[in-house]
Write a protein that holds these residues in place. Sequence first.
Motif, PDB file in Angstrom:
ATOM      1  N   VAL A  80       0.954  -1.248   0.054  1.00 56.21           N
ATOM      2  CA  VAL A  80      -0.083  -0.260  -0.064  1.00 56.21           C
ATOM      3  C   VAL A  80       0.708   1.403  -0.053  1.00 56.21           C
ATOM      4  O   VAL A  80       0.759   2.107  -0.893  1.00 56.21           O
ATOM      5  CB  VAL A  80      -0.961   0.254   1.294  1.00 56.21           C
ATOM      6  N   ARG A  81       1.863   1.452   0.780  1.00 56.33           N
ATOM      7  CA  ARG A  81       2.816   2.409   0.832  1.00 56.33           C
ATOM      8  C   ARG A  81       3.390   2.610  -0.525  1.00 56.33           C
ATOM      9  O   ARG A  81       3.487   3.811  -0.958  1.00 56.33           O
ATOM     10  CB  ARG A  81       3.794   2.168   1.988  1.00 56.33           C
ATOM     11  N   ARG A  82       3.885   1.676  -1.078  1.00 56.27           N
ATOM     12  CA  ARG A  82       4.456   1.696  -2.383  1.00 56.27           C
ATOM     13  C   ARG A  82       3.575   2.315  -3.504  1.00 56.27           C
ATOM     14  O   ARG A  82       4.081   3.267  -4.403  1.00 56.27           O
ATOM     15  CB  ARG A  82       4.987   0.378  -2.973  1.00 56.27           C
ATOM     16  N   TRP A  83       2.469   2.202  -3.290  1.00 58.39           N
ATOM     17  CA  TRP A  83       1.670   2.825  -4.359  1.00 58.39           C
ATOM     18  C   TRP A  83       0.387   3.825  -3.626  1.00 58.39           C
ATOM     19  O   TRP A  83      -0.181   4.300  -4.469  1.00 58.39           O
ATOM     20  CB  TRP A  83       0.479   1.539  -4.900  1.00 58.39           C
ATOM     21  N   ALA A  84       1.052   4.317  -2.693  1.00 54.34           N
ATOM     22  CA  ALA A  84       0.108   5.610  -1.972  1.00 54.34           C
ATOM     23  C   ALA A  84       1.213   6.625  -2.020  1.00 54.34           C
ATOM     24  O   ALA A  84       0.550   7.943  -1.760  1.00 54.34           O
ATOM     25  CB  ALA A  84      -0.382   5.023  -0.776  1.00 54.34           C
ATOM     26  N   LEU A  85       2.423   6.366  -2.091  1.00 54.85           N
ATOM     27  CA  LEU A  85       3.467   7.438  -2.209  1.00 54.85           C
ATOM     28  C   LEU A  85       3.332   8.282  -3.313  1.00 54.85           C
ATOM     29  O   LEU A  85       3.659   8.015  -4.582  1.00 54.85           O
ATOM     30  CB  LEU A  85       4.603   6.894  -1.847  1.00 54.85           C
ATOM     31  N   THR A  86       2.670   9.417  -3.382  1.00 54.34           N
ATOM     32  CA  THR A  86       2.599  10.726  -4.400  1.00 54.34           C
ATOM     33  C   THR A  86       3.665  11.700  -4.231  1.00 54.34           C
ATOM     34  O   THR A  86       3.775  12.485  -5.205  1.00 54.34           O
ATOM     35  CB  THR A  86       1.249  10.858  -4.323  1.00 54.34           C
ATOM     36  N   GLN A  87       4.062  11.927  -3.183  1.00 56.35           N
ATOM     37  CA  GLN A  87       4.991  13.160  -2.894  1.00 56.35           C
ATOM     38  C   GLN A  87       6.184  12.515  -2.472  1.00 56.35           C
ATOM     39  O   GLN A  87       6.306  11.975  -1.580  1.00 56.35           O
ATOM     40  CB  GLN A  87       4.568  14.179  -2.253  1.00 56.35           C
ATOM     41  N   GLU A  88       7.417  13.254  -2.824  1.00 57.97           N
ATOM     42  CA  GLU A  88       8.870  12.719  -2.545  1.00 57.97           C
ATOM     43  C   GLU A  88       9.286  13.663  -1.352  1.00 57.97           C
ATOM     44  O   GLU A  88      10.154  13.402  -0.680  1.00 57.97           O
ATOM     45  CB  GLU A  88       9.786  12.482  -3.492  1.00 57.97           C
ATOM     46  N   GLU A  89       8.930  14.874  -1.360  1.00 56.54           N
ATOM     47  CA  GLU A  89       9.710  15.829  -0.544  1.00 56.54           C
ATOM     48  C   GLU A  89       8.582  16.427   0.666  1.00 56.54           C
ATOM     49  O   GLU A  89       7.391  16.382   0.659  1.00 56.54           O
ATOM     50  CB  GLU A  89       9.755  17.131  -1.313  1.00 56.54           C
ATOM     51  N   THR A  90       9.307  16.981   1.631  1.00 60.55           N
ATOM     52  CA  THR A  90       8.642  17.441   2.883  1.00 60.55           C
ATOM     53  C   THR A  90       7.615  18.410   2.421  1.00 60.55           C
ATOM     54  O   THR A  90       8.078  19.329   1.473  1.00 60.55           O
ATOM     55  CB  THR A  90       9.831  17.888   3.798  1.00 60.55           C
ATOM     56  N   ILE A  91       6.903  18.780   3.365  1.00 63.83           N
ATOM     57  CA  ILE A  91       6.188  20.020   3.210  1.00 63.83           C
ATOM     58  C   ILE A  91       7.182  21.415   2.969  1.00 63.83           C
ATOM     59  O   ILE A  91       6.761  22.218   2.199  1.00 63.83           O
ATOM     60  CB  ILE A  91       4.921  20.211   4.259  1.00 63.83           C
ATOM     61  N   THR A  92       7.913  21.437   3.920  1.00 66.06           N
ATOM     62  CA  THR A  92       8.923  22.692   3.622  1.00 66.06           C
ATOM     63  C   THR A  92       9.571  22.759   2.353  1.00 66.06           C
ATOM     64  O   THR A  92       9.657  23.725   1.673  1.00 66.06           O
ATOM     65  CB  THR A  92      10.025  22.791   4.882  1.00 66.06           C
ATOM     66  N   LYS A  93      10.116  21.676   1.821  1.00 68.78           N
ATOM     67  CA  LYS A  93      10.674  21.423   0.588  1.00 68.78           C
ATOM     68  C   LYS A  93       9.809  21.885  -0.729  1.00 68.78           C
ATOM     69  O   LYS A  93      10.013  22.395  -1.576  1.00 68.78           O
ATOM     70  CB  LYS A  93      11.663  20.133   0.259  1.00 68.78           C
ATOM     71  N   GLN A  94       8.507  21.269  -0.297  1.00 72.94           N
ATOM     72  CA  GLN A  94       7.374  21.603  -1.457  1.00 72.94           C
ATOM     73  C   GLN A  94       7.179  23.095  -1.339  1.00 72.94           C
ATOM     74  O   GLN A  94       7.110  23.923  -2.434  1.00 72.94           O
ATOM     75  CB  GLN A  94       6.106  20.956  -1.222  1.00 72.94           C
ATOM     76  N   LEU A  95       6.973  23.746  -0.121  1.00 72.27           N
ATOM     77  CA  LEU A  95       6.950  25.457  -0.114  1.00 72.27           C
ATOM     78  C   LEU A  95       8.115  25.881  -0.907  1.00 72.27           C
ATOM     79  O   LEU A  95       7.791  26.831  -1.526  1.00 72.27           O
ATOM     80  CB  LEU A  95       6.839  25.753   1.292  1.00 72.27           C
TER      81      LEU A  95
END
Length: 318
Positions: free
Chosen positions: A72-87
Amino acid sequence: MSATRGKKRRAVTSYCDWMSQLPPELHNIPLFNLAIPGSHDSMSYDLDINSHIIEPDILRRFSKIYCARKIVRRWALTQEETITKQLDAGVRYFDLRIARKRNETDPTRLYFYHGLCTHTDVETVLRVVHDWAERHPKEILILALSHFKGFDKKDEQRLHNHLINFIKTLFGPKLFPRGETPTLKKCWDQGRNVIVSYDWQAKRPLEIWTEIIYYYGNSIDPTKVESNLRQQLEKERPSRHFFVCGLNLTLPRDAKILKYILRLCDNFPNVIRRSLPRLLRWVKEQAGRTPMNIVASDLATRGDFISTVVELNISKRA
């Protein structure tokens, strides 16, 4: 260099502060008319493999099996970066899906989820967002809270009230109220750079916006995603409210999901990487037909996603 009527185009040089770099003629238009990059299932980088399986339903009964949670984790992971790095990368809209963990002892502690719950609780992440907003007062952040899985009926009202009160207390005067039309200049002049939408049918305080419409293709096939999004954007999009064009691919909800999640040599990020360049080309083409507002994607910090969306604001006025 390109120019229009003798005026140079103003380029964005740092996506960490891209809103403050937009040309002056965009400062007074509604934020509903700006192209804003967003992340789909923004907290999925933080999924806890020890969490119970929340979705898909077909696998919930296997929650105690480590291998099932790993799949489930392998197919639910849609973002790679932390919230800070996304910002820092330029993401300004966050799709935050809330859940209550099974057997949680704290009476008000909540988490994010996508298939599994996250390690980090909601209040901790919102404090991180608040601190970033404090350091970047000209960047307008849109937080969309939704789903609220695992809220028992007897606790539902209390949990919603606690979370809404926490948001009001944490962000305080930074919250831009609904009922006014936000523009960059109005947000800057008022010192308000956080907009929170909350998908709950009960009465909300003025500081909290109603649900933001999220259009998505409901398919893992990019061709169907493009076709479905085109129909929705051309027939249904609002003109005076935020709306999201979600480029995210969607796994089947029935037994057909097994066709994908049982692939031992593949995972969802790989599927996304293969499709994202094509979907970005479609966004640029579709933006010439219909206005774009928030454009959300999986792997939002990858490749040219953020620059492509931000550039829509410049190119359409070039």
